[in-house]
Scaffold this motif. Sequence first.
Motif, short mmCIF file in Angstrom:
data_model
loop_
_atom_site.label_atom_id
_atom_site.label_comp_id
_atom_site.label_asym_id
_atom_site.label_seq_id
_atom_site.Cartn_x
_atom_site.Cartn_y
_atom_site.Cartn_z
N PRO A 1 -6.67 -9.40 0.54
CA PRO A 1 -5.55 -8.81 -0.23
C PRO A 1 -5.39 -7.32 0.12
O PRO A 1 -6.38 -6.58 0.20
CB PRO A 1 -5.99 -9.00 -1.68
CG PRO A 1 -6.96 -10.13 -1.65
CD PRO A 1 -7.68 -10.02 -0.33
N ARG A 2 -4.14 -6.91 0.34
CA ARG A 2 -3.89 -5.55 0.79
C ARG A 2 -3.85 -4.58 -0.39
O ARG A 2 -3.02 -4.70 -1.28
CB ARG A 2 -2.55 -5.48 1.52
CG ARG A 2 -2.42 -6.40 2.71
CD ARG A 2 -3.45 -6.08 3.78
NE ARG A 2 -3.32 -4.73 4.28
CZ ARG A 2 -4.28 -4.09 4.93
NH1 ARG A 2 -5.44 -4.67 5.14
NH2 ARG A 2 -4.08 -2.87 5.36
N PRO A 3 -4.76 -3.59 -0.41
CA PRO A 3 -4.71 -2.60 -1.49
C PRO A 3 -3.70 -1.48 -1.23
O PRO A 3 -3.32 -0.76 -2.15
CB PRO A 3 -6.14 -2.05 -1.53
CG PRO A 3 -6.63 -2.20 -0.12
CD PRO A 3 -5.95 -3.43 0.44
N PHE A 4 -3.29 -1.32 0.04
CA PHE A 4 -2.39 -0.23 0.41
C PHE A 4 -1.19 -0.79 1.16
O PHE A 4 -1.30 -1.81 1.86
CB PHE A 4 -3.10 0.80 1.30
CG PHE A 4 -4.48 1.16 0.85
CD1 PHE A 4 -4.69 1.67 -0.42
CD2 PHE A 4 -5.56 0.98 1.68
CE1 PHE A 4 -5.96 1.99 -0.85
CE2 PHE A 4 -6.84 1.30 1.28
CZ PHE A 4 -7.04 1.81 0.00
N PHE A 5 -0.09 -0.08 1.04
CA PHE A 5 1.12 -0.49 1.75
C PHE A 5 1.80 0.77 2.29
O PHE A 5 2.68 1.35 1.65
CB PHE A 5 2.07 -1.25 0.81
CG PHE A 5 1.48 -2.52 0.26
CD1 PHE A 5 1.53 -3.69 0.99
CD2 PHE A 5 0.85 -2.52 -0.98
CE1 PHE A 5 0.97 -4.86 0.50
CE2 PHE A 5 0.29 -3.68 -1.48
CZ PHE A 5 0.36 -4.85 -0.75
N ARG B 1 -9.53 5.84 7.69
CA ARG B 1 -9.47 5.48 9.12
C ARG B 1 -9.05 4.02 9.31
O ARG B 1 -8.38 3.69 10.28
CB ARG B 1 -10.83 5.73 9.77
CG ARG B 1 -11.24 7.17 9.86
CD ARG B 1 -10.36 7.94 10.83
NE ARG B 1 -10.66 9.36 10.86
CZ ARG B 1 -11.49 9.93 11.74
NH1 ARG B 1 -12.10 9.19 12.66
NH2 ARG B 1 -11.70 11.23 11.69
N ALA B 2 -9.49 3.13 8.40
CA ALA B 2 -9.26 1.69 8.58
C ALA B 2 -8.23 1.13 7.61
O ALA B 2 -8.15 -0.08 7.43
CB ALA B 2 -10.59 0.94 8.41
N ALA B 3 -7.42 1.98 7.02
CA ALA B 3 -6.55 1.56 5.91
C ALA B 3 -5.54 0.49 6.29
O ALA B 3 -5.21 -0.37 5.48
CB ALA B 3 -5.83 2.77 5.33
N ARG B 4 -5.03 0.49 7.52
CA ARG B 4 -3.95 -0.43 7.86
C ARG B 4 -4.44 -1.76 8.41
O ARG B 4 -3.97 -2.82 8.02
CB ARG B 4 -3.00 0.21 8.87
CG ARG B 4 -2.22 1.39 8.31
CD ARG B 4 -1.07 1.77 9.21
NE ARG B 4 -0.02 0.76 9.21
CZ ARG B 4 0.40 0.11 10.29
NH1 ARG B 4 -0.16 0.34 11.46
NH2 ARG B 4 1.36 -0.78 10.20
N ALA B 5 -5.38 -1.73 9.35
CA ALA B 5 -5.79 -2.96 10.03
C ALA B 5 -7.21 -3.39 9.70
O ALA B 5 -7.65 -4.46 10.12
CB ALA B 5 -5.65 -2.79 11.54
#
Length: 427
Positions: A311-315, A244-248
């Motif tokens: 740090p972003r774990p997903f893109f 649910r919160a993966a992007r922001a």
Amino acid sequence: MTAGTGDRGELFVDGTGGGRTDGVAAGRTRRSAAGVGRAPAGGGAAVMFSDGVPSLSHSPSHSPAAASGAPAGSTGVPAEGTRSTALPRARTGPPRRGSRREKKSWPKIAQRIVPDDLQPEVLRLELTELGDAFRAYQRRPEPDLAVLAELHDRKARAFALWADVTDDASLREEADRAAAAARTTREMDANRRGVPVGGEGPVIERLLTRGQGVHARTVLEHVRVGSPLPGAEARLAVLMLTLRAARAGTGNVTGQDLGGWLQGDAERVLQELVDVGWLLLPGDVTADDALMSRPEEPAQVTVPSLLAGAPRPFFFGKVTRARLSGWAQKVVGDRKLRKKKAGAATRLLAVYTAAHSRPGGCLGGGGEDAGLALDEVAQFCGLRPEEVAEHAGLLTAAGWLEEEAATTDGRLRGRLAERVLPLSGLL
């Protein structure tokens, strides 16, 4: 009164009445008879007047009057002392027709003009129609790889025949490129739909593309190694909230969501995640309040490790995020799993097996019996390796796995049941 001589030596006298001597008048008469106002110094040369129209020589044989045979008085030459300002007369005839060539629309394909006299006629018509079909495809709002592959096939056949007819090597090269493009496009289409490249077997509408399957496994690995709590219920909540919160770093959940994922353990698990700092709720919202939230007014949750500054774990984009979240929700909420009252560990095993299966349903990559590493499966599900077999049996009873599911040699081997093939992660 002033007296003097003119430019040819004639005597003139200027008086108050503007009168001139007879010599001046006589000179004027002689020049008027020649048809010019004033002769050029060198004689015979053209003179450019202020209106830009040159006069002809003062020789009678070159005067307009002499050329036309008209009397000298009708030549229209202005009298001495005046300058003509008349422009040439405009053409009064009808406008010329056909002065501009109309541009002909030549049929084209691949930046090549299809000759009007190309034989056989069926080839010329096919090339013309193909050019129109490619241009129409480019105007489609969404791509259709199956249609594009068929167009490339037709182009390869048509250009091969064109090369045979004209003995043009460049047309043969274009035909080879079109054939290669058709093969590549079909492979892309098969990858997107998760079917064999040759088109064998039933066409299955997949929920994920191959690329989205890769992203799904990335999220599962992130949860496997980074869950803040070891239990299966907490891992299931971490998985679903992460999606649910993966992007922001923020997302919305309802009490129905939490109750469906965690059943009777929802409030306890949610509070534990808040206590360890993995999850944040708004200041005036408690875990019980989040469980009471409705779809029209969901509770907003924050996962600090997924905020923009971390740090972003997903893109991946918002479309992929929504697709992954929907895929996981469909697995966790499977009707037969609910009917069997499958717990959090069993449903996590269902998610892991779906994400790590090939298009035909076999678990793991490589050979038919590759399977999945049992210790990694157990860690993701919050189980001990020896407990995985029991939950694999529950999945088999719920029609999620085929009968041959087994745990031997440190591997979980099996195949997804046909009914859940649309949920395969397409390894």
